[in-house]
Design a protein around this motif. Structure first.
Motif, PDB file in Angstrom:
ATOM      1  N   GLN A  65       0.835  -1.203   0.000  1.00  0.00           N
ATOM      2  CA  GLN A  65       0.000   0.000   0.000  1.00  0.00           C
ATOM      3  C   GLN A  65       0.865   1.246   0.000  1.00  0.00           C
ATOM      4  OE1 GLN A  65      -3.952   0.461   1.903  1.00  0.00           O
ATOM      5  NE2 GLN A  65      -2.851   1.625   3.446  1.00  0.00           N
ATOM      6  N   THR A 258      -6.040  -4.030  -1.667  1.00  0.00           N
ATOM      7  CA  THR A 258      -4.741  -4.374  -2.243  1.00  0.00           C
ATOM      8  C   THR A 258      -4.308  -5.783  -1.862  1.00  0.00           C
ATOM      9  OG1 THR A 258      -3.642  -3.285  -0.365  1.00  0.00           O
ATOM     10  CG2 THR A 258      -3.939  -1.995  -2.376  1.00  0.00           C
ATOM     11  N   SER A 298      -1.736   2.806  -4.757  1.00  0.00           N
ATOM     12  CA  SER A 298      -1.507   1.418  -4.355  1.00  0.00           C
ATOM     13  C   SER A 298      -1.723   0.467  -5.527  1.00  0.00           C
ATOM     14  CB  SER A 298      -2.434   1.052  -3.194  1.00  0.00           C
ATOM     15  OG  SER A 298      -2.226   1.908  -2.085  1.00  0.00           O
TER      16      SER A 298
END
Length: 727
Positions: A65, A258, A298
């Protein structure tokens, strides 16, 4: 240890360094634009990007991230700057970071995931519209108004009085952003936001257009300490909590998103929240905007091949070096180009994909109420309105009662009551039960997980009245015996019973029957069939009657023969949903492979040519014995010649593992094998044609047995392999 360190350095140089440069190129223009939209000093966006990259990157809990200034907080920050001034807003940011540190220390991160995604997406859409409307005035040569409604009402007058050169810069910027994704791949190596600003700045400079220039002179070295805000401390405390919770929730939701995009280590949400808090403390102290995990950066980071947190850290270093050494070049960027970039970014927050998702769960009202509230009233008020409506809808769903009635061939009436029986459902319950003819023989199945006193009284009174008029009522409770316990006067538990499917079919025999019944397999199967006939068949018979003439599955599901994998259980699918192929190692032999295998090929052919499935899923799992045998070399299957020949279809997965991450070779091979089988599917001409035409989707899943978690496995990058289509 030395080998591990060298491998880590090599991985960073090979994967994280290039990814950090890509994210850096995306971060700089967006950080400047967000600062401009918030009414903050432009340098504050770069400072926040540096703090988010370095501090949150080092201390956070996600390996991929990327944090920095986020567009979702621009409305709040703009209001704080207008009310308290910029230096006081920096102190509020520091306090918000302290709140996040406390929440992380008390392990409160999971609570943020309880927020309805419809509220989050509605908030982001509302903020995006506000940003787009405000910055559209800048593009047209004017100034943004004090509210989204004012920006909307005064837009026609602004269009009439628009300035030529400034509008041309904005139109040029948006045009580049729109067409950039259609250009050749080597050109698209430059991120679209950076390319748009370069084209706009270059064109304005060459033709000498009259535009507004960005001025960063003295912004970096003109630091001043934060100051105490003057005003009502209740409002200030509310602002601190609002920034802490909104930034924290966005970071954690981005973290979860993510996680599904990579196969590496899963994120530690509490550590991530603490890292975000530390980054906000540093950013506020240095004069930066609030920091949060940003989905755009991200996602770019993952797609660029990042493997560890060093990509985020290095991206922050590049932003710092740029601000210190090349900050003067920012003066070449027209302010209208940044505004056009924000207009484009704001409109993109209204995602049709998000709307389809919330529509599928009947949460469009929550989305619309949140978005409208954010635009017309305010960010906090819109979010609270969305949360309130989401809670009301959830309460309505939890208290919904359904009563299904059907007449059996023998003349008996079967009624199934499902849901949570509370006083809110009593009117519906009594209406349905009183419609049953007097004197009828009734089999009443209670498929409920809770019953309060009002519901029991209504049900019991109906039963007594029905039996007094000559009817019969036989009650069968499929969950805990709520009715029987209440009728006997036993004190009821206030908690709902956990959901259990009819017949508890999902439990292993040993857990249902006990050791005394663990005799012959035939006995277990017979008893299981008897239980199915008695408890489950009456509930599913209508479904099977519809499926009796033909099947129309939408998915071909290829998985391992391992007894611990139950496709219908881990996918919550029902009869007729999955066309299933099971074999050792969930392998898909390439078309025309040697040794030849017609079984899997026949299933693929039938699924794509006759059933016309929409999706083919390959599902692997942890601790796969087939993958362990591959790692064990030929000696592992020396006494099993048939298995040895079959596992040759997994050699390509084993070959790919040589270049992969080896901390846990078996787990890495199990996941990589799923990706390889997705590639093997493309060797079948019909599959490849349908995938290219967009009529068929290939999906990889990985079931972690110990945690009972299903993860999405991304396909291998296109450059990694181009399978040969043979048949």
């Amino acid at each position: 240890m030395k080998l591990t360190t060298e491998s880590s350095v090599f991985s960073t140089l090979r994967h994280d360094l290039p990814a950090s440069l890509v994210v850096f190129l995306v971060a700089v223009p967006l950080s400047l634009g967000i600062a401009m939209a918030a009414g903050a000093p432009l340098a504050s966006g770069l400072i926040a990007a540096v703090a988010g990259g370095i501090v949150a990157g080092l201390l956070g809990g996600s390996p991929v991230q990327v944090s920095g200034p986020t567009a979702s907080l621009t409305v709040v920050i703009a209001g704080l700057v207008h009310t308290y001034g910029w230096r006081a807003t920096c102190l509020i940011t520091i306090l918000a970071g302290g709140v996040q540190l406390l929440l992380g220390a008390f392990k409160a991160a999971r609570a943020a995931l309880a927020i309805s995604p419809a509220v989050v997406h509605g908030m982001l859409a509302g903020v995006g519209i506000i940003i787009a409307l405000a910055q559209l005035h800048v593009v047209l040569g004017g100034s943004p108004q004090h509210s989204g409604l004012a920006n909307l009402t005064q837009l026609p007058g602004q269009i009439i009085a628009m300035h030529g050169h400034k509008v041309m810069v904005g139109v040029l910027t948006v045009t580049v952003l729109l067409v950039w994704g259609r250009l050749p791949k080597h050109v698209r190596a430059i991120p679209a936001p950076l390319a748009a600003l370069l084209v706009a700045a270059g064109t304005a400079g060459v033709f000498g257009w009259n535009v507004t220039r960005i001025d960063l002179s003295g912004a970096i070295d003109g630091w001043a300490p934060p100051e105490l805000p003057h005003g009502d401390w209740q409002h200030i405390a509310g602002a601190v909590l609002l920034i802490a919770l909104l930034a924290g929730a966005e970071s954690l939701l981005c973290c979860v998103a993510t996680d599904s995009m990579h196969t590496g280590r899963r994120a530690d949400l509490d550590r991530e929240l603490s890292g975000q808090g530390a980054a906000n403390v540093v950013s506020g102290f240095l004069g930066g905007l609030p920091v949060a995990g940003v989905i755009i950066r991200s996602t770019t980071n993952v797609r660029a091949g990042a493997r560890s947190r060093w990509s985020a850290v290095l991206h922050g270093v590049w932003v710092l070096l740029f601000a210190l050494c090349l900050g003067g070049t920012i003066q070449l960027i027209p302010m209208e180009a940044l505004a056009a970039l924000l207009v484009f970014t704001g409109i993109k927050t209204i995602s049709l994909g998000h709307i389809r998702k919330v529509h599928g769960h009947n949460e469009v009202p929550v989305y619309l109420v949140t978005m409208t509230g954010v635009i017309l009233i305010g960010l906090a008020e819109g979010v609270l309105a969305g949360l309130a409506l989401a809670a009301l809808l959830a309460l309505r769903r939890l208290t919904r009662v359904t009563v299904d009635k059907r007449e059996e061939p023998d003349g008996r009436l079967n009624a199934t009551v499902s849901g949570s029986l509370t006083f809110l459902g009593v009117p519906r319950l009594t209406q349905e039960l009183r419609a049953i003819p007097a004197g009828a023989a009734v089999d009443l199945d209670l498929n409920i997980d809770f019953m309060d006193n009002a519901a029991f009284e209504a049900l019991h009174s109906w039963r007594l009245d029905h039996e007094r008029l000559g009817g019969t009522v036989t009650i069968d409770e499929l969950h805990d015996e709520w009715y029987a316990l209440a009728a006997s006067g036993t004190r009821m538990s206030p908690a709902k019973s956990p959901p259990k499917p009819a017949g508890r079919w999902w439990l292993p025999w040993a857990h249902r029957r006990g050791d005394a019944a663990m005799t012959a397999i035939e006995c277990q199967l017979t008893r299981g069939a008897e239980e199915f006939h008695r408890r489950t068949a009456p509930l599913v018979r209508p479904i099977f009657m519809e499926l009796a003439t033909r099947q129309q599955p939408t998915h071909l599901f290829i998985t391992c023969a391992d007894s611990r994998i139950m496709p219908s259980l881990i996918t919550s699918s029902g009869p007729g949903d999955l066309f299933t192929v099971r074999n050792i190692g969930n392998l898909v032999p390439c078309a025309g492979s040697d040794p030849a295998d017609d079984s899997v090929a026949a299933a693929i052919e039938f699924a794509t040519r006759v059933l016309n499935v929409h999706t083919i899923t390959v599902c692997g799992h942890s601790g796969c014995g087939a993958m362990a045998a591959l790692l064990g070399a030929p000696a592992a299957t020396a006494d099993l010649p048939q298995l040895h020949r079959w596992l040759q279809h997994g050699d390509s997965s084993l070959t790919r593992l040589a270049d992969g991450h080896l901390d846990d070779p078996l787990d890495a091979l199990c996941r990589l094998n799923v990706q390889q089988q997705l590639e093997n599917l493309r060797t079948y001409r019909r599959v490849d044609e349908q995938v290219k035409a967009g009529r068929l989707k290939l999906v990889g899943l990985y079931f972690d047995i110990a945690s009972a978690q299903v993860h999405v496995v991304p396909a291998l990058p296109p450059a990694a392999s181009e399978p040969a289509v043979t048949a």
